[in-house]
Scaffold this active site. Structure first.
Site, mmCIF file in Angstrom:
data_model
loop_
_atom_site.group_PDB
_atom_site.id
_atom_site.type_symbol
_atom_site.label_atom_id
_atom_site.label_comp_id
_atom_site.label_asym_id
_atom_site.label_seq_id
_atom_site.Cartn_x
_atom_site.Cartn_y
_atom_site.Cartn_z
ATOM 1 N N ARG A 189 0.820 -1.204 0.000
ATOM 2 C CA ARG A 189 0.000 0.000 0.000
ATOM 3 C C ARG A 189 0.861 1.265 0.000
ATOM 4 O O ARG A 189 0.513 2.257 0.652
ATOM 5 C CB ARG A 189 -0.973 0.016 1.193
ATOM 6 C CG ARG A 189 -1.983 -1.120 1.185
ATOM 7 C CD ARG A 189 -2.991 -0.919 0.073
ATOM 8 N NE ARG A 189 -4.057 -1.902 0.084
ATOM 9 C CZ ARG A 189 -5.256 -1.710 0.638
ATOM 10 N NH1 ARG A 189 -5.543 -0.592 1.223
ATOM 11 N NH2 ARG A 189 -6.160 -2.647 0.588
ATOM 12 N N ARG A 219 -3.791 6.492 0.753
ATOM 13 C CA ARG A 219 -4.357 7.667 1.426
ATOM 14 C C ARG A 219 -3.442 8.414 2.376
ATOM 15 O O ARG A 219 -3.712 9.557 2.717
ATOM 16 C CB ARG A 219 -5.626 7.250 2.188
ATOM 17 C CG ARG A 219 -6.819 7.110 1.275
ATOM 18 C CD ARG A 219 -7.966 6.471 2.006
ATOM 19 N NE ARG A 219 -7.578 5.145 2.424
ATOM 20 C CZ ARG A 219 -8.305 4.336 3.169
ATOM 21 N NH1 ARG A 219 -9.465 4.721 3.614
ATOM 22 N NH2 ARG A 219 -7.874 3.143 3.478
ATOM 23 N N ARG A 226 -6.971 11.334 -6.378
ATOM 24 C CA ARG A 226 -8.243 10.642 -6.227
ATOM 25 C C ARG A 226 -9.404 11.632 -6.314
ATOM 26 O O ARG A 226 -10.440 11.332 -6.917
ATOM 27 C CB ARG A 226 -8.304 9.862 -4.913
ATOM 28 C CG ARG A 226 -9.519 8.943 -4.862
ATOM 29 C CD ARG A 226 -9.709 8.298 -3.521
ATOM 30 N NE ARG A 226 -9.837 9.303 -2.475
ATOM 31 C CZ ARG A 226 -10.024 9.029 -1.201
ATOM 32 N NH1 ARG A 226 -10.070 7.779 -0.787
ATOM 33 N NH2 ARG A 226 -10.139 9.996 -0.316
ATOM 34 N N TYR A 255 -14.953 -11.741 -0.008
ATOM 35 C CA TYR A 255 -15.661 -10.490 -0.341
ATOM 36 C C TYR A 255 -16.902 -10.767 -1.189
ATOM 37 O O TYR A 255 -17.944 -10.133 -1.017
ATOM 38 C CB TYR A 255 -14.727 -9.513 -1.064
ATOM 39 C CG TYR A 255 -13.681 -8.924 -0.147
ATOM 40 C CD1 TYR A 255 -13.955 -7.798 0.625
ATOM 41 C CD2 TYR A 255 -12.426 -9.510 -0.019
ATOM 42 C CE1 TYR A 255 -13.003 -7.264 1.484
ATOM 43 C CE2 TYR A 255 -11.472 -8.995 0.846
ATOM 44 C CZ TYR A 255 -11.766 -7.874 1.592
ATOM 45 O OH TYR A 255 -10.834 -7.368 2.454
HETATM 46 O O1 CP3 Z 1 0.097 -1.526 -2.539
HETATM 47 C C1 CP3 Z 1 -0.225 -0.633 -3.366
HETATM 48 O O2 CP3 Z 1 0.166 0.543 -3.272
HETATM 49 C C2 CP3 Z 1 -1.055 -1.037 -4.577
HETATM 50 C C3 CP3 Z 1 -2.460 -0.826 -4.475
HETATM 51 C C4 CP3 Z 1 -3.377 -1.772 -3.698
HETATM 52 C C5 CP3 Z 1 -4.686 -1.361 -3.333
HETATM 53 N N1 CP3 Z 1 -5.344 -2.446 -2.826
HETATM 54 C C6 CP3 Z 1 -5.249 -0.019 -3.526
HETATM 55 C C7 CP3 Z 1 -6.367 0.422 -2.662
HETATM 56 C C8 CP3 Z 1 -3.242 -3.119 -3.322
HETATM 57 C C9 CP3 Z 1 -2.031 -4.039 -3.435
HETATM 58 C C10 CP3 Z 1 -4.500 -3.524 -2.779
HETATM 59 C C11 CP3 Z 1 -4.777 -4.906 -2.317
HETATM 60 C C12 CP3 Z 1 -6.009 -5.181 -1.540
HETATM 61 N N2 CP3 Z 1 -7.258 -4.639 -1.714
HETATM 62 C C13 CP3 Z 1 -6.110 -6.153 -0.528
HETATM 63 C C14 CP3 Z 1 -4.983 -7.087 -0.100
HETATM 64 C C15 CP3 Z 1 -3.949 -6.404 0.703
HETATM 65 C C16 CP3 Z 1 -4.363 -6.009 2.098
HETATM 66 O O3 CP3 Z 1 -4.260 -4.816 2.392
HETATM 67 O O4 CP3 Z 1 -4.739 -6.897 2.851
HETATM 68 C C17 CP3 Z 1 -7.426 -6.151 -0.035
HETATM 69 C C18 CP3 Z 1 -7.997 -7.014 1.069
HETATM 70 C C19 CP3 Z 1 -8.152 -5.188 -0.820
HETATM 71 C C20 CP3 Z 1 -9.602 -4.883 -0.736
HETATM 72 C C21 CP3 Z 1 -9.822 -3.464 -0.381
HETATM 73 N N3 CP3 Z 1 -9.584 -2.405 -1.230
HETATM 74 C C22 CP3 Z 1 -10.336 -2.947 0.836
HETATM 75 C C23 CP3 Z 1 -10.716 -3.787 2.029
HETATM 76 C C24 CP3 Z 1 -10.391 -1.565 0.698
HETATM 77 C C25 CP3 Z 1 -10.949 -0.566 1.669
HETATM 78 C C26 CP3 Z 1 -10.116 -0.445 2.892
HETATM 79 C C27 CP3 Z 1 -8.881 0.366 2.643
HETATM 80 O O5 CP3 Z 1 -7.789 -0.113 2.961
HETATM 81 O O6 CP3 Z 1 -9.024 1.489 2.175
HETATM 82 C C28 CP3 Z 1 -9.871 -1.227 -0.589
HETATM 83 C C29 CP3 Z 1 -9.716 0.118 -1.178
HETATM 84 C C30 CP3 Z 1 -8.344 0.502 -1.614
HETATM 85 N N4 CP3 Z 1 -7.515 -0.261 -2.404
HETATM 86 C C31 CP3 Z 1 -7.696 1.738 -1.361
HETATM 87 C C32 CP3 Z 1 -6.463 1.692 -2.002
HETATM 88 C C33 CP3 Z 1 -5.413 2.765 -2.061
HETATM 89 C C34 CP3 Z 1 -8.275 2.886 -0.576
HETATM 90 C C35 CP3 Z 1 -9.376 3.516 -1.359
HETATM 91 C C36 CP3 Z 1 -9.428 5.018 -1.175
HETATM 92 O O7 CP3 Z 1 -8.634 5.704 -1.834
HETATM 93 O O8 CP3 Z 1 -10.242 5.458 -0.378
#
Ligand code: CP3
Length: 354
Positions: free
Chosen positions: A27, A31, A40, A154
Site C-alpha cells: 500500500r 491515502r 483521487r 468479499y
Molecule cells: O500496494 C499498493 O500501493 C497497490 C495498491 C493496492 C490497493 N489495494 C489499492 C487500494 C493493493 C495491493 C491492494 C490490495 C487489496 N485490496 C487487498 C490485499 C492487501 C491487504 O491490504 O490486505 C485487499 C484485502 C483489498 C480490498 C480493499 N480495497 C479494501 C478492504 C479496501 C478498503 C479499505 C482500505 O484499505 O481502504 C480497498 C480500497 C483501496 N484499495 C484503497 C487503495 C489505495 C483505498 C481507497 C481510497 O482511496 O479510499
C-alpha cells in the site's frame, strides 16, 4: 526488455547477493499521501482512479518520487476480478468495498460468468504498459492479485467482514459449491496475473489477506491448494527473465513450510512471527519479505529506526530478504515517518551483505 537498472528486488527474490536489502512497502501508494488524495479527488472516486490507466500510473509513481524505493507496485485492487464477473463492485467513502450481488449458493456460483480478462480488465494491462514506459527501467514493477479464497470472502459476504459468517457457512455447509467458486476464481486469477506479466509486470504477488482466519485443514483445502494451482499455471519466464512469485498469507505463520513447497519464489511474512523463525521453517527454499509492524510508523523516527534495526538483525546475514511491512501501510501515517523507515533500511542493511 532488459533487467531494470536497480535489480535489487529481483536479485533478493532469487536469493542472489545484493549490496543492501531492497525495500518497498505494501500500500505504498494510498491515502497517507496528500498527493494521492489530490489525484483521487480529481478522479472523483477510488474506482474512477483505478480504472483510468493514466491516473493509475500517476499514483503508482507517487511514492517513488518521494522515497528511494526498490520497486513499484501496480495501483489497482484485488477486487477487479469480481468486478469483471459483474457482481456490482463499489467503494463507499470510508466504508470499504461493497458488492451489490453477493454469491451465496451453488446456483449463484454456477451463474457467474468466466470473465474475459483481456477485455474486461484492459484498463489494468494498459496501466502496466504505461507504468513500465514511465519507469524507463529504473526499478521493477510488481503486479498482483488476491488469492482465490480472499477474493471469495468479499464475494460471499458482499464486502469486508469480521466474522465471515456467510463464508464459513458455505465452507462447512456446502464445500462443493465453495470449491466451484474457488476453481473459477483460480482460473481468472491465473489469466489476470499472466496478462499483467505479458504487459510488463516483472514480479507478481498474491495477497491472501484472509487465509489466516481458517482452521489448518480448511486453509490447506480452500486457500493454499488454489494458490498452488495459480502458481503452477503462471508464466514463470518472460523475455528471458524469471518472473518471481511472492505469496502472502496474513496470519499464516504456522503454515510456512507448506507455503514454501508451493513453488513460490518468496513468502510475505506478517509481523506476528520473527523472520529468523520463518527462515528456519522454510528450509532455505524461498526468499522472505517483511515484516515490520505497520503500527511502528505511528512512532517517532528514532523508534522506527530501532525497529528497522531489529527486523534486519533478526533476518540476519546473507541474501533473500526483501524489507517490507508485515501488512499494508495505514492511512493516518505521517509521510516523514515512512522516509525515516526507508533511510534506516538504506543505512543499516549493508552490513548484512558484506
Ligand atoms: O500496494 C499498493 O500501493 C497497490 C495498491 C493496492 C490497493 N489495494 C489499492 C487500494 C493493493 C495491493 C491492494 C490490495 C487489496 N485490496 C487487498 C490485499 C492487501 C491487504 O491490504 O490486505 C485487499 C484485502 C483489498 C480490498 C480493499 N480495497 C479494501 C478492504 C479496501 C478498503 C479499505 C482500505 O484499505 O481502504 C480497498 C480500497 C483501496 N484499495 C484503497 C487503495 C489505495 C483505498 C481507497 C481510497 O482511496 O479510499
Amino acid at each position: 526488455m532488459s533487467r531494470p537498472a536497480n535489480d535489487r528486488l529481483l536479485r533478493a527474490l532469487a536469493r542472489e547477493p545484493v549490496d543492501r536489502t531492497p525495500v518497498w512497502f505494501m500500500r505504498q501508494a494510498g491515502r497517507y499521501l496528500p498527493e494521492y488524495r489530490a489525484t483521487r479527488a480529481r478522479a472523483g472516486s477510488f474506482l474512477g482512479l483505478a480504472t483510468n490507466p493514466e491516473l493509475a500510473c500517476e499514483v503508482t509513481l507517487q511514492p517513488l518520487a518521494r522515497y528511494p524505493l526498490d520497486a513499484a507496485i501496480l495501483f489497482s485492487d484485488i477486487l477487479m476480478i469480481p468486478k469483471a464477473m459483474g457482481v456490482g463492485l463499489a467503494f463507499e467513502e470510508g466504508e470499504g468495498p461493497r458488492i451489490a450481488r453477493p454469491v451465496r449458493s451453488a446456483r449463484d456460483i454456477d451463474a457467474l460468468p468466466v470473465p474475459d480478462i483481456g477485455r474486461e480488465l484492459r484498463f489494468v494491462t494498459d496501466a502496466v504498459t504505461l507504468i513500465r514506459r514511465e519507469l524507463a527501467g529504473r526499478v521493477p514493477l510488481i503486479g498482483f492479485a488476491g488469492s482465490p479464497w480472499t477474493v471469495a470472502t468479499y464475494m460471499i459476504e458482499g464486502g469486508g467482514s469480521r466474522e465471515f459468517a456467510q463464508a464459513k457457512a458455505l465452507l462447512y455447509g456446502d464445500p462443493k459449491a465453495l470449491h466451484a467458486l474457488l476453481a473459477k476464481l483460480a482460473h481468472a486469477t491465473t489469466d489476470y496475473l499472466n496478462a499483467q506479466v505479458v504487459a510488463g509486470a516483472q514480479a507478481v504477488m498474491i495477497f491472501d489477506t484472509w487465509g489466516g482466519i481458517l482452521a489448518t485443514p480448511a486453509y490447506y483445502e480452500f486457500s493454499l491448494a488454489y494458490m498452488e494451482q495459480v502458481v503452477a499455471d503462471l508464466i514463470r519466464e518472460h523475455e528471458g527473465r524469471r518472473v518471481p512469485v511472492i505469496l502472502f498469507t496474513k496470519g499464516g505463520g504456522a503454515w510456512l513450510e507448506r507455503l514454501s513447497a508451493t513453488g513460490a519464489d518468496a513468502l510475505g511474512i506478517d509481523w506476528t512471527m520473527e523472520l529468523s523463525a520463518a527462515r528456519r521453517d522454510t528450509l532455505g527454499r524461498v526468499a522472505l519479505q517483511g515484516n515490520l509492524d505497520p503500527g511502528v510508523l505511528f512512532a517517532p523516527p528514532a523508534a522506527i529506526r530501532a525497529e528497522v534495526a531489529r527486523v534486519l538483525e533478526n533476518y540476519g546475514r546473507g541474501p533473500g530478504h526483501v524489507f517490507n511491512l508485515g501488512h499494508g501501510i495505514q492511512p493516518g501515517v505521517d509521510p516523514e515517518n515512512v522516509a525515516a523507515m526507508v533511510a534506516a533500511v538504506h543505512e543499516l542493511s549493508p552490513q548484512y551483505h558484506r
